[in-house]
Motif scaffolding. Structure first.
Motif, mmCIF file in Angstrom:
data_model
loop_
_atom_site.group_PDB
_atom_site.id
_atom_site.type_symbol
_atom_site.label_atom_id
_atom_site.label_comp_id
_atom_site.label_asym_id
_atom_site.label_seq_id
_atom_site.Cartn_x
_atom_site.Cartn_y
_atom_site.Cartn_z
ATOM 1 N N VAL A 1 0.836 -1.204 0.000
ATOM 2 C CA VAL A 1 0.000 0.000 0.000
ATOM 3 C C VAL A 1 0.872 1.256 0.000
ATOM 4 O O VAL A 1 1.769 1.411 0.833
ATOM 5 C CB VAL A 1 -0.930 0.030 1.230
ATOM 6 N N VAL A 2 0.596 2.149 -0.943
ATOM 7 C CA VAL A 2 1.290 3.437 -1.000
ATOM 8 C C VAL A 2 0.414 4.562 -0.451
ATOM 9 O O VAL A 2 0.875 5.384 0.340
ATOM 10 C CB VAL A 2 1.718 3.770 -2.448
ATOM 11 N N ALA A 3 -0.856 4.602 -0.863
ATOM 12 C CA ALA A 3 -1.686 5.739 -0.467
ATOM 13 C C ALA A 3 -3.166 5.393 -0.533
ATOM 14 O O ALA A 3 -3.585 4.483 -1.254
ATOM 15 C CB ALA A 3 -1.403 6.936 -1.370
ATOM 16 N N TYR A 4 -3.966 6.156 0.237
ATOM 17 C CA TYR A 4 -5.428 6.082 0.204
ATOM 18 C C TYR A 4 -5.976 7.407 -0.313
ATOM 19 O O TYR A 4 -5.436 8.478 -0.004
ATOM 20 C CB TYR A 4 -6.006 5.853 1.607
ATOM 21 N N GLY A 5 -7.055 7.354 -1.085
ATOM 22 C CA GLY A 5 -7.696 8.565 -1.555
ATOM 23 C C GLY A 5 -9.129 8.297 -1.954
ATOM 24 O O GLY A 5 -9.621 7.172 -1.846
#
Length: 296
Positions: free
Chosen positions: A261-265
């Protein structure tokens, strides 16, 4: 599993650039079940200005500007990540999480709590997931029934997207509207994640976009090739009484150790790996190479 990840983005400018300002979202998250052991960002030419901060969604973003003439830009993120999905909450061990129905979930989300205020933003339309069509809602309702478990419904939605949509990198880009993807039933992982999110939001539940990487294994007996991996995306649905559960419709599976996981948006627009503005008058070419493999 300990992984070594290399993510390189290169730009070649036809007539050169006098100034550029960029935002990178490529540092993996340090979360339960995923530890950032090492991280390094190499940028060439060397930036004139450089800063790092945590954004509204809890992602690490890097801002940098280059204020000198240049014809190429190369950004390489090198990460070493320790993954152990067994440390994460297991939906299969949560009877309440598995069984909560759509009616019960919608009722629970109406209760005003501090935690729900952050979650509610993922119920709303966003820049790339807006004007959700009747066709998308109808597609969602085939799985999400009022008295059915939303975990079962989300799992079935993932399976249906995997079966109904063709993976084809030549028919969409980051700006392709979701209704076009829905009609053509073709696209890439970002499209499939956003179709699923649109479906879930159309019935009133929170869903978020997850950007990251996935290790792609070579065929038996074949050596893994550098650069065969790519940025990946999947979706996550919020289940009251349990929390967020991830689903990967491109590969028809619940993410485990192979997913980083790199990022949530809210959608892709919130978390592109690299975006920015340049002062130039010519064309430019971009090349991206990602490699993820077990660390030595």
């Amino acid at each position: 599993m300990l992984y070594q990840i290399s993510h390189t983005t290169s730009y070649l400018y036809e007539v050169g650039v006098t100034f550029c300002h960029n935002i990178a979202t490529i540092k993996p998250k340090d979360i339960l079940g995923q530890t950032v052991v090492d991280y390094k960002l190499d940028i060439s030419p060397t930036p004139t200005e450089f800063s790092e901060k945590i954004d509204f969604f809890g992602n690490t973003i890097t801002r940098f500007s280059i204020q000198e003439q240049h014809k190429t830009l190369k950004v390489t993120a090198l990460s070493k990540i320790l993954r152990d999905h067994t440390l994460e909450p297991d939906i299969y061990k949560s009877e309440s999480g598995q069984k909560i129905t759509l009616i019960e979930a919608l009722a629970a989300l109406k209760i005003e709590t501090r935690g729900h205020l952050h979650i509610k933003q993922f119920e709303l339309e966003s820049i790339l997931i807006a004007n959700i069509s009747k066709d998308i809602r109808t597609y969602a309702e085939a799985s999400f029934k009022p008295n059915r478990s939303i975990f079962e419904a989300a799992y079935e939605l993932m399976e249906r997207i995997f079966k109904d949509f063709e993976f084809n990198p030549n028919v969409t880009n980051v700006a392709t509207p979701i209704h076009e993807v829905m009609v053509n039933k073709k696209g890439v992982c970002q499209d499939f994640a956003q179709i699923a999110i649109a479906c879930i939001r159309s019935i009133g539940l929170p869903a978020r976009y997850v950007s990251g990487y996935i290790e792609t294994l070579p065929p038996p007996g074949k050596e893994k090739l550098v650069g065969t991996d790519a940025s990946h995306a999947w979706f996550s649905i919020y289940i009251p009484t349990f929390g967020w559960v991830d689903f990967d419709p491109t590969n028809n599976q619940i993410p485990k150790d192979q997913h980083i996981v790199v990022a949530y948006g809210r959608d892709y627009y919130d978390v592109p790996p690299l975006k920015g503005v340049i002062y130039s008058s010519g064309a430019n070419k971009m090349k991206v190479a990602v490699d993820i493999r077990p660390a030595v």
